[in-house]
Design an enzyme around this catalytic site. Structure first.
Site, short mmCIF file in Angstrom:
data_model
loop_
_atom_site.label_atom_id
_atom_site.label_comp_id
_atom_site.label_asym_id
_atom_site.label_seq_id
_atom_site.Cartn_x
_atom_site.Cartn_y
_atom_site.Cartn_z
N LYS A 114 0.82 -1.20 0.00
CA LYS A 114 0.00 0.00 0.00
C LYS A 114 0.87 1.27 0.00
CE LYS A 114 -4.22 -1.73 0.17
NZ LYS A 114 -4.02 -3.17 -0.01
N ASN A 115 0.25 2.40 -0.31
CA ASN A 115 0.99 3.67 -0.36
C ASN A 115 1.66 3.96 0.97
OD1 ASN A 115 -0.68 3.57 -2.65
ND2 ASN A 115 -0.76 5.79 -2.78
#
Length: 366
Positions: A186-187
């Site tokens: 994920k970011n």
């Protein structure tokens, strides 16, 4: 030139010293469950997002589950959501005994189409659960207006949108609750599973805290049946370090995405859409193309990763197929049949992007 979907190693080495030092300090303190780093991360994340409460939990799926449970969604209720997302969105609705009601997507943004939500509302509808897919914020103004009009809760699935905003307001702050994932890719990702529930309602925050910790406010006193869903102290260390860099990471992803779109212009492949209302943080860079198989084969042959997120809409999944037999959601079905994602990560170089684009263009011309 081998190019992965996301290169976690290059990011780790850039912050290795601080990560390693923080982990060693946590090991020395030996406060491993709901320790000081979890508390500090919750406070730092809440401040970054602009929300009053952020509660760390064990995964993004748990964040959705506990958010729904804390909101009182239960058996017999209906929750309107998108069919074009990871199954955790609908799983969490089923966990609390409710029924997911799938509404078709906007084929440009890939997010739930607000124009189709109202027709799906029934007396059993209790909430709308929009997904900010691939880092593109859903149409919050329209969805929020519908929820207000019909007296519905909004719970946001922000698993892929940490740092995305709509007119300066972060995703995860519009609904009664927001749910984030910290899966490694994920970011904002940790080095295992992790999640976060956000809310500005103190009562909802307290319910989530009780639910994540075996239904307990005071040790060995249990007021409700809860769960074991606590963000790990070591993962909190990692997230605290990465949170300091999240704006830089988001800008890196946007740089890569915009270069892709510039270089792919005129090829016939449809690039991701930005609506101008908010900041797309490009958890994925997802194209639409009729030549998906040919492009993916060419990329694989060149040592370049690619992926399809998601090949089967949720209403077509085996686990839901019997309940949604005969349901047609044409936009989601078409997007699922034509979408493909190219490698993207903040540290991706211009050389790497150009190499990917060269292979894609060659495949399209073949």
């Amino acid at each position: 030139m081998n190019i992965p979907m996301v290169d976690l190693k290059v990011q780790y080495h850039a912050i290795k010293e601080e990560i390693d030092r923080g982990i060693l300090e946590a090991l020395e303190k030996t406060q491993f469950i709901l320790g000081p780093n979890v508390t500090a991360f919750e406070e730092e994340a809440a401040a970054f997002l602009g929300v009053k409460h952020a509660i760390g939990v064990a995964s993004g799926t748990d964040a959705l589950h506990l958010a729904l449970a804390a909101a009182g969604i239960t058996e017999g209720d209906e929750v309107i959501t998108s069919p074009f997302t990871f199954i955790a969105t609908a799983e969490a609705i089923r966990y609390v005994g409710a029924t997911p009601v799938f509404v078709d997507v906007d084929p440009k943004s890939f997010n739930i189409d607000p124009a189709r939500i109202e027709a799906a509302i029934t007396p059993r509808t209790k909430a709308v659960l929009p997904v900010h897919l691939f880092g593109q914020p859903a149409d919050m103004d329209a969805i929020q207006a519908l929820c207000t009009k019909h007296g519905l809760l909004m719970i946001e699935d922000c698993a892929q949108s940490f740092g995305a905003d709509v007119n300066g307001r972060m995703t995860g702050t519009f609904g009664a609750l927001g749910a984030f994932s910290f899966f490694p890719s994920k970011n904002l990702g940790c080095y295992g599973d992790g999640g976060l529930v956000t809310t500005s309602c103190p009562e909802l925050a307290e319910r989530v805290k009780v639910l994540r910790n075996h239904g307990s406010k005071v040790r060995y006193h249990h007021s409700v049946i809860g769960y074991n869903s606590r963000l790990d102290e070591i993962q909190a260390v990692i997230l605290r370090v990465k949170l300091k860099h999240i704006r830089e990471y988001s800008e890196g992803r946007r740089r890569v995405a915009h270069l892709y779109s510039e270089l792919l212009a005129g090829t016939g492949a449809t690039p991701p859409f930005e609506d101008g209302k908010g900041t797309h943080v490009y958890h994925q860079y997802t194209l639409l193309t009729d030549r998906r198989d040919a492009i993916m084969k060419a990329l694989t042959d060149a040592g370049i990763a690619s992926a399809v997120y998601y090949p089967i809409p949720l209403h077509k999944q085996d686990v839901f197929a019997a309940d949604y037999a005969g349901v047609s959601l044409p936009a989601a079905e078409e997007v699922a049949s034509r979408c493909m994602s190219l490698p993207i990560f903040p540290e991706m170089t211009e050389e790497q992007v150009r190499r990917v684009v060269d292979v894609v263009k060659s495949a399209l011309k073949a």
